[in-house]
Design a protein around this motif. Sequence first.
Motif, short mmCIF file in Angstrom:
data_model
loop_
_atom_site.label_atom_id
_atom_site.label_comp_id
_atom_site.label_asym_id
_atom_site.label_seq_id
_atom_site.Cartn_x
_atom_site.Cartn_y
_atom_site.Cartn_z
N GLU A 1 0.80 -1.22 0.00
CA GLU A 1 0.00 0.00 0.00
C GLU A 1 0.84 1.27 0.00
O GLU A 1 0.45 2.27 -0.60
CB GLU A 1 -0.92 -0.01 1.23
N TRP A 2 1.96 1.27 0.66
CA TRP A 2 2.78 2.49 0.81
C TRP A 2 4.20 2.09 1.13
O TRP A 2 4.45 1.06 1.76
CB TRP A 2 2.20 3.36 1.93
N SER A 3 5.15 2.92 0.68
CA SER A 3 6.56 2.61 0.91
C SER A 3 7.35 3.90 1.04
O SER A 3 7.00 4.93 0.46
CB SER A 3 7.11 1.75 -0.24
N MET A 4 8.42 3.85 1.83
CA MET A 4 9.29 5.01 2.03
C MET A 4 10.70 4.51 2.36
O MET A 4 10.87 3.54 3.12
CB MET A 4 8.78 5.89 3.18
N LYS A 5 11.70 5.16 1.79
CA LYS A 5 13.08 4.84 2.13
C LYS A 5 13.44 5.45 3.48
O LYS A 5 12.99 6.54 3.82
CB LYS A 5 14.03 5.36 1.05
N TYR A 6 14.26 4.75 4.22
CA TYR A 6 14.70 5.27 5.51
C TYR A 6 15.45 6.59 5.35
O TYR A 6 15.39 7.46 6.22
CB TYR A 6 15.61 4.25 6.21
N SER A 7 16.14 6.75 4.25
CA SER A 7 16.91 7.98 4.02
C SER A 7 16.02 9.20 3.83
O SER A 7 16.48 10.34 3.97
CB SER A 7 17.83 7.81 2.80
N GLU A 8 14.74 8.99 3.50
CA GLU A 8 13.82 10.10 3.29
C GLU A 8 13.24 10.65 4.59
O GLU A 8 12.66 11.73 4.59
CB GLU A 8 12.68 9.66 2.37
N PHE A 9 13.39 9.93 5.68
CA PHE A 9 12.85 10.39 6.96
C PHE A 9 13.91 11.26 7.64
O PHE A 9 14.98 10.77 8.00
CB PHE A 9 12.49 9.21 7.85
N VAL A 10 13.60 12.54 7.81
CA VAL A 10 14.57 13.49 8.35
C VAL A 10 13.98 14.20 9.56
O VAL A 10 12.76 14.16 9.80
CB VAL A 10 14.97 14.54 7.29
N ASP A 11 14.84 14.84 10.35
CA ASP A 11 14.39 15.58 11.53
C ASP A 11 14.03 17.02 11.16
O ASP A 11 13.95 17.36 9.96
CB ASP A 11 15.47 15.55 12.62
N ASP A 12 13.79 17.85 12.16
CA ASP A 12 13.39 19.24 11.91
C ASP A 12 14.46 20.04 11.18
O ASP A 12 14.16 21.02 10.48
CB ASP A 12 13.05 19.93 13.24
N ALA A 13 15.72 19.64 11.33
CA ALA A 13 16.81 20.34 10.66
C ALA A 13 17.09 19.78 9.27
O ALA A 13 18.03 20.24 8.60
CB ALA A 13 18.08 20.26 11.51
N GLY A 14 16.31 18.81 8.85
CA GLY A 14 16.51 18.22 7.53
C GLY A 14 17.60 17.19 7.47
O GLY A 14 18.04 16.82 6.37
N GLN A 15 18.04 16.68 8.64
CA GLN A 15 19.11 15.70 8.70
C GLN A 15 18.53 14.28 8.77
O GLN A 15 17.54 14.03 9.44
CB GLN A 15 20.01 15.94 9.91
N ARG A 16 19.18 13.39 8.08
CA ARG A 16 18.78 11.99 8.11
C ARG A 16 19.00 11.42 9.50
O ARG A 16 20.02 11.68 10.14
CB ARG A 16 19.58 11.20 7.08
N VAL A 17 18.06 10.59 9.97
CA VAL A 17 18.15 10.06 11.33
C VAL A 17 18.32 8.54 11.35
O VAL A 17 18.82 7.99 12.34
CB VAL A 17 16.91 10.45 12.17
N PHE A 18 17.91 7.85 10.29
CA PHE A 18 18.00 6.39 10.25
C PHE A 18 19.24 5.95 9.47
O PHE A 18 19.50 6.46 8.37
CB PHE A 18 16.76 5.78 9.59
N PHE A 19 19.97 5.00 10.04
CA PHE A 19 21.11 4.39 9.35
C PHE A 19 21.04 2.88 9.58
O PHE A 19 21.86 2.32 10.30
CB PHE A 19 22.43 4.97 9.88
#
Length: 266
Positions: free
Chosen positions: A230-248
């Motif tokens: 139904e839905w998909s998203m890369k971990y690299s697309e999820f960012v914090d308020d500063a626009g920084q990637r949080v998942f590695f």
Amino acid sequence: MNPLIPIRASALFCIPRIPAINQTFKRFRKPSPCDLVPPDRKPCFDICNCSVERGNKCHARMISAFLYEHYWTREPSVIGLWMDIHSPYIKILTDKYSYSGDRLLALERLPRTTERKLVGVSVGNKIFPWEPDELEEWAHATRSLPERHRMYFTAHCYRSPNIFKKYNVQYIYEVEVIATAAEVTGQGVGKLLLTTALEHAHELRIPMVQVTSVSAYTSKICEKVGMKKEWSMKYSEFVDDAGQRVFFPRDPHHTVTVYIKKFEQG
């Protein structure tokens, strides 16, 4: 010739050396299925020896220990945030999955001792449309940055597919946990648990079943049992308020995917 000069023993006994004969005989036998099993997996595992049972309060401590040993240490959305598995938030989730919800236990019967060993756990719960807002409120209150990121991440995975409005359902039955023992990964235990969970949901006339797959292995299981992506998203697309990637996360877990199974209500 000087008689005082010592004579070496090798000079007295000049016997030629005979090369040793290798007497190691190779044992010929028929190939066994165990020869193809990787060393990190349990040899001779037979899915036919597994049965699925409903869990209750008596199994809570066993489920909790299993989650800490086999689930949280490999769960990509936890490992990808470098979250401490002994954090209060993980403790709350472990207690939730151990003491509540629809818990299914995959038990392997050991042929030699006839004992049964826990090799898999699945937990299902109902989620409602207000839960994303509730998770974000909890995220505002926590001081731990990894815990906050995971709460926002879970709320985002609930809200983004927009399943409640799209399919006009009041609640969704979500299989939140599909955990298998490390030594039996990829040998059918996860598929057996999810298939049983879907059959159970169908018997209870639940309209919609959802799996938020944070693992590449769980995604394969969902596709094998016929669930819809139904839905998909890369971990690299999820960012914090500063626009920084949080998942590695580790390979091959690079994507979170929501799968659904809709049952027609007769």
